[in-house]
Motif scaffolding. Structure first.
Motif, short mmCIF file in Angstrom:
data_model
loop_
_atom_site.label_atom_id
_atom_site.label_comp_id
_atom_site.label_asym_id
_atom_site.label_seq_id
_atom_site.Cartn_x
_atom_site.Cartn_y
_atom_site.Cartn_z
N GLN A 171 0.86 -1.19 0.00
CA GLN A 171 0.00 0.00 0.00
C GLN A 171 0.89 1.24 0.00
N ILE A 172 0.59 2.18 -0.88
CA ILE A 172 1.38 3.40 -1.00
C ILE A 172 0.75 4.46 -0.09
N PRO A 173 1.52 5.08 0.80
CA PRO A 173 0.95 6.03 1.76
C PRO A 173 0.56 7.37 1.14
N THR A 228 8.12 9.79 9.39
CA THR A 228 8.28 8.43 8.90
C THR A 228 6.99 8.04 8.19
N ILE A 229 7.13 7.50 6.97
CA ILE A 229 5.95 7.04 6.23
C ILE A 229 5.98 5.51 6.19
N TYR A 230 4.79 4.91 6.23
CA TYR A 230 4.66 3.46 6.34
C TYR A 230 4.00 2.87 5.11
N TRP A 278 2.01 -7.49 7.16
CA TRP A 278 3.01 -6.59 7.74
C TRP A 278 2.40 -5.19 7.73
N VAL A 279 1.45 -4.95 8.63
CA VAL A 279 0.63 -3.74 8.55
C VAL A 279 0.60 -2.90 9.82
N SER A 315 4.19 -7.49 13.75
CA SER A 315 4.18 -7.50 12.28
C SER A 315 4.23 -6.06 11.75
N PRO A 316 5.36 -5.37 11.94
CA PRO A 316 5.44 -3.96 11.56
C PRO A 316 5.41 -3.74 10.04
N ALA A 317 4.78 -2.65 9.64
CA ALA A 317 4.80 -2.24 8.23
C ALA A 317 6.19 -1.69 7.91
N PRO A 318 6.70 -1.96 6.70
CA PRO A 318 7.96 -1.35 6.30
C PRO A 318 7.84 0.17 6.35
#
Length: 169
Positions: free
Chosen positions: A59-61, A131-133, A147-148, A162-165
């Motif tokens: 997903q693009i922030p 910081t963008i996720y 990973w969200v 389960s962290p988002a990149p």
């Protein structure tokens, strides 16, 4: 003899920490200049409980106004667009009314015991210090990993399962 045992235990602990830290989907590199064009790769380090990965959905922030995926042999790429709340002036007489909302790679398969990277080039928002996720879903032959998780602003270190990149601007 005791010093060797302590050194060996320390080495095992260090390797265990590195493996555990690398067990999540991450963006590499994960730091960039705000407002710049930026290339990163989302590293998928394993499958789902022994099953091979067959799709990666990123997903693009908000604030990222363009994103171009890297093609990969054996994979197809789908770009899902989303409407912007308000048109955005892109300069040079261009206006955007939609942007990339999600990028999906399907194919592979990527075996559980191997890793791969899925590249994106994007125009980052002008929000220095933020910081963008990139919430990511890893679909496998059986099951999926989501990973969200995004840390709360009150606890940015957020010890998440389960962290988002993320990319820090």
């Amino acid at each position: 003899m005791r010093i060797r045992a302590i050194a060996a235990a320390s080495a095992v602990a260090a390797v265990t920490y590195v493996v555990a830290a690398d067990a999540h989907v991450v963006a590499d590199p994960n730091q960039a200049a705000a407002g710049a064009y930026f290339r990163t790769a989302f590293r998928v380090p394993h499958g789902c409980d022994g099953a091979s990965t067959v799709a990666v959905r990123i997903q693009i922030p908000d604030g990222v106004l363009s994103a171009k995926p890297q093609m990969k042999a054996g994979w197809t790429v789908e770009i899902v667009m989303r409407q912007l709340e308000k048109p955005v002036d892109l300069g040079h007489g261009r206006t955007a009314t939609e942007t990339v909302g999600e990028v999906i790679w399907r194919g592979g398969p990527l075996p559980d015991g191997q890793f791969d990277e899925f590249g994106l080039v994007m125009k980052l928002p002008k929000r220095a210090g933020e910081t963008i996720y990139f919430p990511t879903v890893q679909e496998c032959e059986t099951g999926e990993r989501r990973w969200v998780e995004i840390p709360a602003k009150s606890d940015p270190s957020g010890h998440l399962h389960s962290p988002a990149p993320a990319v820090t601007l």
